[in-house]
Motif scaffolding. Sequence first.
Motif, PDB file in Angstrom:
ATOM      1  N   GLU A 390       0.686  -1.217   0.047  1.00  0.00           N
ATOM      2  CA  GLU A 390      -0.115   0.072   0.004  1.00  0.00           C
ATOM      3  C   GLU A 390       0.773   1.255   0.071  1.00  0.00           C
ATOM      4  N   ASN A 391       0.695   2.129  -0.878  1.00  0.00           N
ATOM      5  CA  ASN A 391       1.296   3.237  -0.938  1.00  0.00           C
ATOM      6  C   ASN A 391       2.761   3.081  -1.292  1.00  0.00           C
ATOM      7  N   GLY A 392       3.064   1.900  -1.905  1.00  0.00           N
ATOM      8  CA  GLY A 392       4.412   1.605  -2.238  1.00  0.00           C
ATOM      9  C   GLY A 392       5.483   1.156  -1.101  1.00  0.00           C
ATOM     10  N   LEU A 393       4.468   0.730   0.123  1.00  0.00           N
ATOM     11  CA  LEU A 393       5.192   0.116   1.118  1.00  0.00           C
ATOM     12  C   LEU A 393       4.705  -1.170   1.404  1.00  0.00           C
ATOM     13  N   ARG A 394       5.475  -2.035   1.886  1.00  0.00           N
ATOM     14  CA  ARG A 394       4.848  -3.433   2.201  1.00  0.00           C
ATOM     15  C   ARG A 394       4.749  -3.724   3.840  1.00  0.00           C
ATOM     16  N   LEU A 415      -5.791  11.156   4.687  1.00  0.00           N
ATOM     17  CA  LEU A 415      -5.372  11.512   5.964  1.00  0.00           C
ATOM     18  C   LEU A 415      -3.854  12.068   5.783  1.00  0.00           C
ATOM     19  N   LEU A 416      -2.959  11.378   4.873  1.00  0.00           N
ATOM     20  CA  LEU A 416      -1.538  11.592   4.654  1.00  0.00           C
ATOM     21  C   LEU A 416      -1.482  12.919   3.878  1.00  0.00           C
ATOM     22  N   GLY A 417      -2.345  13.379   3.209  1.00  0.00           N
ATOM     23  CA  GLY A 417      -2.414  14.544   2.622  1.00  0.00           C
ATOM     24  C   GLY A 417      -2.520  15.604   3.474  1.00  0.00           C
ATOM     25  N   CYS A 418      -2.851  15.588   4.624  1.00  0.00           N
ATOM     26  CA  CYS A 418      -2.972  16.557   5.887  1.00  0.00           C
ATOM     27  C   CYS A 418      -1.609  16.807   6.708  1.00  0.00           C
ATOM     28  N   PHE A 419      -0.514  16.020   6.243  1.00  0.00           N
ATOM     29  CA  PHE A 419       0.660  15.967   6.974  1.00  0.00           C
ATOM     30  C   PHE A 419       1.777  16.740   6.026  1.00  0.00           C
ATOM     31  N   THR A 420       2.798  17.508   6.855  1.00  0.00           N
ATOM     32  CA  THR A 420       3.589  18.447   6.183  1.00  0.00           C
ATOM     33  C   THR A 420       5.198  17.614   6.645  1.00  0.00           C
ATOM     34  N   ARG A 421       6.180  18.291   6.122  1.00  0.00           N
ATOM     35  CA  ARG A 421       7.498  17.706   6.412  1.00  0.00           C
ATOM     36  C   ARG A 421       8.095  18.085   7.888  1.00  0.00           C
ATOM     37  N   SER A 422       7.298  19.023   8.286  1.00  0.00           N
ATOM     38  CA  SER A 422       7.627  19.629   9.745  1.00  0.00           C
ATOM     39  C   SER A 422       6.792  18.943  10.720  1.00  0.00           C
ATOM     40  N   ILE A 437       3.748   4.245   9.359  1.00  0.00           N
ATOM     41  CA  ILE A 437       4.879   3.941   8.361  1.00  0.00           C
ATOM     42  C   ILE A 437       4.727   4.806   7.160  1.00  0.00           C
ATOM     43  N   SER A 438       3.539   4.978   6.827  1.00  0.00           N
ATOM     44  CA  SER A 438       3.438   5.735   5.568  1.00  0.00           C
ATOM     45  C   SER A 438       3.673   7.406   5.884  1.00  0.00           C
ATOM     46  N   ALA A 439       3.353   7.836   7.192  1.00  0.00           N
ATOM     47  CA  ALA A 439       3.501   9.026   7.526  1.00  0.00           C
ATOM     48  C   ALA A 439       5.307   9.462   7.558  1.00  0.00           C
ATOM     49  N   ALA A 440       5.791   8.296   8.139  1.00  0.00           N
ATOM     50  CA  ALA A 440       6.993   8.372   8.348  1.00  0.00           C
ATOM     51  C   ALA A 440       7.992   8.973   7.028  1.00  0.00           C
ATOM     52  N   LYS A 441       7.304   8.690   5.915  1.00  0.00           N
ATOM     53  CA  LYS A 441       8.024   8.900   4.790  1.00  0.00           C
ATOM     54  C   LYS A 441       7.937  10.484   4.405  1.00  0.00           C
ATOM     55  N   ARG A 470      14.135   4.398  11.936  1.00  0.00           N
ATOM     56  CA  ARG A 470      14.977   5.393  12.476  1.00  0.00           C
ATOM     57  C   ARG A 470      13.786   6.717  12.854  1.00  0.00           C
ATOM     58  N   LYS A 471      12.888   6.559  11.978  1.00  0.00           N
ATOM     59  CA  LYS A 471      11.891   7.665  12.098  1.00  0.00           C
ATOM     60  C   LYS A 471      10.725   7.298  13.065  1.00  0.00           C
ATOM     61  N   VAL A 472      10.540   6.063  13.430  1.00  0.00           N
ATOM     62  CA  VAL A 472       9.462   5.457  13.945  1.00  0.00           C
ATOM     63  C   VAL A 472       9.889   4.905  15.357  1.00  0.00           C
ATOM     64  N   GLU A 473       9.245   5.489  16.498  1.00  0.00           N
ATOM     65  CA  GLU A 473       9.514   4.850  17.756  1.00  0.00           C
ATOM     66  C   GLU A 473       8.144   4.106  18.275  1.00  0.00           C
ATOM     67  N   VAL A 474       8.353   3.049  18.635  1.00  0.00           N
ATOM     68  CA  VAL A 474       7.175   2.123  18.864  1.00  0.00           C
ATOM     69  C   VAL A 474       6.822   1.884  20.389  1.00  0.00           C
TER      70      VAL A 474
END
Length: 597
Positions: A390-394, A415-422, A437-441, A470-474
């Motif tokens: 999904e969205n190029g991710l496995r 929902l991902l369209g509401c997020f920005t790089r900051s 994980i999709s948001a982490a990109k 490295r961008k996701v803390e679980v």
Amino acid sequence: MVPKLSLFSPQTPSFCRIRSPPWPIVKSLFRPVVNIATTAHTSSTFQYGPSLQKGHAPIPLEPSQGLGKETLTSLDEDVFTRVFQLSALRVPADICSTLENRLRGHLLNWPRIKNIARVPGDDVDDKFRTMLPNSTDEGTERLTAFNRRVYGKTHGDEEPLNSILYWDNLAKTFNSLGYANFRNLAKISRPKKKKSRITSGDGAISVARGYGRNGVALVEVVEDVNEGNDIVGMGRLLGEDVRRSNWRGSTRLLLLGEQYANASIAELPEAIKVVFRELDGQPMMPACELVRCKLTLFYDYWQLSEILDALLPNGMVIPSAFEMVGHIAHLNLRDDLLQYKSLIAKVVLDKTRPKIQTVVNKVEGIHNAFRTMELEVLAGNNSLVTTVVENGLRFNVDLAAVYWNSRLGTERQRLLGCFTRSDVVCDVFAGVGPISISAAKIVKYVYANDLNPCAVEYLARNCALNKLERKVEVFNMDGRRFIETVFATRRSQPITQVVMNLPKDAVEFLDAFRGIFRSDHFGQEYTLPNIHVYGFSKAQDPEFDFLERIKISLLEERIDIQMHRVRLVAPGKWMLCASFILPETVAFQKIGLNRGD
């Protein structure tokens, strides 16, 4: 109106009846099967196109005795084979595409069936046409062409060998060098073509030829063979498949519409008659012929809805959609369809292979805190561990231990369209990580949490699988405790987006935001997060009902909320998403008012 093909009669559960056209049906549909009878029904209006109520089955039905409807577990695919009698035009291969566009309105034009068909023996090298009757070439040129055909070259002519002669020569070379394993290479390169001879009642012999069964359809030409003319000699020279007196090169079949079946040339439309006159007037062009042929449609041709419509009783709702999770088809059958679940699963598996390898049905709804559901494997392998893209991710998913819903893919993309790089995202109910994980990109950092230990394990795996660990803390804790913890300790990276995708109970967790910043930090710099909370509503006005529940949970009346209807999960039950910025009065509530309970 053409009657529906039904295999089960609700009034007589121990007896099955097939209502079909007045042609025999192949064998029995199920093994074992109870007494199956056929009832002829005719249609007063002509319906164009293929249908299981049209054509005829090639083998007569063989009724067998059975023990009862509960033993109907095996599906006989041959029952769905249908043969249609058609007419076709045999035309030169080099102009068949042009004639197809010219006569398209008079051709078959059936779904998944090409209007142009091939017959064995029609594809021959164009260089051989100079040897055929009515050629204007001289005898010397004919002999040269014949030598090239037989020996591959003439005296002093270094013309390259064609593919068949090349393999023949290669086989002779290998055999001469002692390679005994290649003695049959020439036979392998030119396999024998199958043909069937049918003797009619008057003693005439007809030959049925086709271009091969591809699992979907088979086209066969039936033409009378006259053994007393020069056709035999041509067949000996070019092969048994070429037995036409007016053969002059490669040809193709243009399948005419079913309304022209068994029609004579005089009964054809004027556009087709013009083609006959044009081709007959050209001496070097093969003559156009009107031939009779059979089109056989096999079980693989019919679509899922057509097969189920024939299997299920009249008046029963046919399952038209299901969720696909990797290689798993997830059904949600109604109670009246449960007695046919095995048959439905087999048809679904047959029509979706190789993408689908397992068919499951939801036994019960979601009634636990881990959001897992009880599934029953109906067909295919028993593995519920799959990989979803999904969205190029496995994402690795175990449907027996974690929750996944592919139908929310569009909503997750919105929902991902509401997020920005900051942004820094806090996913309170992350599951296996489709949003985190999709948001982490996209965003700067993500805090992902879930109460289910199995979901947390797959969440960590998926982060590593997509190289985003490295961008996701679980986290693995309760939602309220997670909200309090992450807001209390992550001051260096203020959280700007909060996702609460637990439609059943997410609103109940909003009270964790009351007093989240405490009154003693009122004069300091802070960032109020944007909260996206999901929920269900069965009210007549679902937006108003969901808004009131949010206000009660936050103890706040003035909230600027944007509502979005995600999807209708059941009749009268909507899934909603409410997006709002956490009110300052809620974030700085006094500690004494922090919990209503």
